[in-house]
Design a protein around this motif. Structure first.
Motif, mmCIF file in Angstrom:
data_model
loop_
_atom_site.group_PDB
_atom_site.id
_atom_site.type_symbol
_atom_site.label_atom_id
_atom_site.label_comp_id
_atom_site.label_asym_id
_atom_site.label_seq_id
_atom_site.Cartn_x
_atom_site.Cartn_y
_atom_site.Cartn_z
ATOM 1 N N GLU A 189 0.828 -1.212 0.000
ATOM 2 C CA GLU A 189 0.000 0.000 0.000
ATOM 3 C C GLU A 189 0.861 1.261 0.000
ATOM 4 O O GLU A 189 0.536 2.252 -0.663
ATOM 5 C CB GLU A 189 -0.934 -0.024 1.212
ATOM 6 N N ILE A 190 1.970 1.214 0.731
ATOM 7 C CA ILE A 190 2.870 2.383 0.765
ATOM 8 C C ILE A 190 3.422 2.656 -0.630
ATOM 9 O O ILE A 190 3.381 3.783 -1.123
ATOM 10 C CB ILE A 190 4.016 2.174 1.784
ATOM 11 N N ILE A 191 3.947 1.610 -1.272
ATOM 12 C CA ILE A 191 4.548 1.797 -2.606
ATOM 13 C C ILE A 191 3.481 2.241 -3.608
ATOM 14 O O ILE A 191 3.705 3.150 -4.411
ATOM 15 C CB ILE A 191 5.268 0.508 -3.083
ATOM 16 N N ALA A 192 2.303 1.633 -3.543
ATOM 17 C CA ALA A 192 1.232 1.987 -4.482
ATOM 18 C C ALA A 192 0.798 3.440 -4.330
ATOM 19 O O ALA A 192 0.445 4.081 -5.321
ATOM 20 C CB ALA A 192 0.034 1.058 -4.292
ATOM 21 N N HIS A 193 0.851 3.976 -3.126
ATOM 22 C CA HIS A 193 0.351 5.345 -2.943
ATOM 23 C C HIS A 193 1.271 6.398 -3.556
ATOM 24 O O HIS A 193 0.859 7.517 -3.804
ATOM 25 C CB HIS A 193 0.037 5.636 -1.463
ATOM 26 N N PHE A 194 2.524 6.031 -3.838
ATOM 27 C CA PHE A 194 3.432 6.971 -4.507
ATOM 28 C C PHE A 194 3.003 7.210 -5.959
ATOM 29 O O PHE A 194 3.235 8.286 -6.505
ATOM 30 C CB PHE A 194 4.872 6.437 -4.526
ATOM 31 N N VAL A 195 2.397 6.205 -6.575
ATOM 32 C CA VAL A 195 2.117 6.249 -8.018
ATOM 33 C C VAL A 195 1.182 7.392 -8.419
ATOM 34 O O VAL A 195 1.550 8.215 -9.270
ATOM 35 C CB VAL A 195 1.619 4.878 -8.536
ATOM 36 N N PRO A 196 -0.023 7.508 -7.843
ATOM 37 C CA PRO A 196 -0.891 8.611 -8.277
ATOM 38 C C PRO A 196 -0.305 9.988 -7.942
ATOM 39 O O PRO A 196 -0.545 10.948 -8.676
ATOM 40 C CB PRO A 196 -2.203 8.372 -7.524
ATOM 41 N N SER A 229 -5.499 4.231 -3.888
ATOM 42 C CA SER A 229 -4.263 3.529 -4.251
ATOM 43 C C SER A 229 -4.022 2.335 -3.326
ATOM 44 O O SER A 229 -3.538 1.296 -3.768
ATOM 45 C CB SER A 229 -3.065 4.480 -4.257
ATOM 46 N N ALA A 230 -4.381 2.467 -2.048
ATOM 47 C CA ALA A 230 -4.225 1.352 -1.097
ATOM 48 C C ALA A 230 -5.137 0.192 -1.489
ATOM 49 O O ALA A 230 -4.724 -0.976 -1.474
ATOM 50 C CB ALA A 230 -4.525 1.818 0.323
ATOM 51 N N GLU A 231 -6.364 0.510 -1.869
ATOM 52 C CA GLU A 231 -7.308 -0.535 -2.301
ATOM 53 C C GLU A 231 -6.789 -1.259 -3.536
ATOM 54 O O GLU A 231 -6.860 -2.488 -3.623
ATOM 55 C CB GLU A 231 -8.685 0.068 -2.601
ATOM 56 N N ARG A 232 -6.258 -0.499 -4.473
ATOM 57 C CA ARG A 232 -5.722 -1.118 -5.688
ATOM 58 C C ARG A 232 -4.552 -2.047 -5.346
ATOM 59 O O ARG A 232 -4.448 -3.147 -5.889
ATOM 60 C CB ARG A 232 -5.275 -0.032 -6.668
ATOM 61 N N ALA A 233 -3.700 -1.613 -4.434
ATOM 62 C CA ALA A 233 -2.533 -2.414 -4.046
ATOM 63 C C ALA A 233 -2.940 -3.755 -3.445
ATOM 64 O O ALA A 233 -2.249 -4.757 -3.625
ATOM 65 C CB ALA A 233 -1.680 -1.643 -3.042
ATOM 66 N N ARG A 263 2.254 -7.950 -6.790
ATOM 67 C CA ARG A 263 3.398 -7.114 -6.407
ATOM 68 C C ARG A 263 4.141 -6.586 -7.642
ATOM 69 O O ARG A 263 4.494 -5.414 -7.701
ATOM 70 C CB ARG A 263 4.364 -7.929 -5.551
ATOM 71 N N SER A 264 4.352 -7.451 -8.625
ATOM 72 C CA SER A 264 5.094 -7.036 -9.827
ATOM 73 C C SER A 264 4.392 -5.877 -10.534
ATOM 74 O O SER A 264 5.045 -5.004 -11.101
ATOM 75 C CB SER A 264 5.271 -8.214 -10.787
ATOM 76 N N GLU A 265 3.068 -5.863 -10.473
ATOM 77 C CA GLU A 265 2.315 -4.778 -11.115
ATOM 78 C C GLU A 265 2.478 -3.470 -10.335
ATOM 79 O O GLU A 265 2.694 -2.417 -10.922
ATOM 80 C CB GLU A 265 0.831 -5.157 -11.205
ATOM 81 N N THR A 266 2.395 -3.542 -9.014
ATOM 82 C CA THR A 266 2.578 -2.348 -8.178
ATOM 83 C C THR A 266 3.974 -1.769 -8.392
ATOM 84 O O THR A 266 4.134 -0.575 -8.631
ATOM 85 C CB THR A 266 2.370 -2.683 -6.681
#
Length: 164
Positions: free
Chosen positions: A41-48, A80-84, A89-92
């Motif tokens: 979730e942490i890594i995914a939230h950087f993306v948007p 972004s957390a929900e998506r993660a 993992r490879s997609e995130t």
């Protein structure tokens, strides 16, 4: 801090996030502490946020108008957390690397002198350096959380090994 140190930090984050392919799936998905997010979730939230900086900050930066306020932080982080939680993992990691690489390429194109040129976000005057300084602080905060969590996991594993 200058343009080069900002660029180096962003390059380092690419390597660092890539290294997270080494953590176990359980570590990737488990909350790093009570009431906190998982590494995923942490890594995914950087993306948007990187996308926002790229599209709504850097690309609109030089039109001499005040830049728009950021979107709703809670809502963007929640999505972004929900998506993660749903994606591999490879997609995130892949999404993080793709957008951060694009952001890095755009940053490199900006002349050094422009990094100290004032601009407005709403009523707040900033420079690119001061803006990225805040973002780097945010990155480092999360990187530190993840490192501490990973070290705790390693300690537990080694302690249980010695207890056998």
């Amino acid at each position: 801090m200058n343009k080069d140190t900002v660029i180096k930090h962003y390059e380092h984050t690419l390597e660092w996030v890539q290294s997270l392919t080494e953590v176990t799936e359980k570590e990737w998905r488990s909350a790093i502490a009570d009431g906190k997010w998982s590494i995923a979730e942490i890594i995914a939230h950087f993306v948007p946020w990187d996308e926002f900086i790229l599209q709504d900050r850097l690309k609109k930066f030089w039109n001499n108008k005040a830049l728009p306020q950021a979107p709703d932080v809670h809502e963007m982080n929640q999505q972004s957390a929900e998506r993660a939680r749903k994606e591999e993992r490879s997609e995130t990691i892949g999404r993080f690397i793709a957008v951060r690489t694009e952001l890095l390429q755009e940053m490199k194109k900006i002349e050094t002198s422009r990094w100290t040129t004032p601009f407005l976000i709403g009523q707040t005057e900033l420079t690119l350096l001061s803006y990225f300084q805040g973002l780097i602080k945010h990155d480092l905060h999360h990187m530190e959380q993840i490192k501490k969590y990973s070290l705790q996991k390693d300690d537990r594993a080694s302690r249980s090994f010695f207890l056998k």
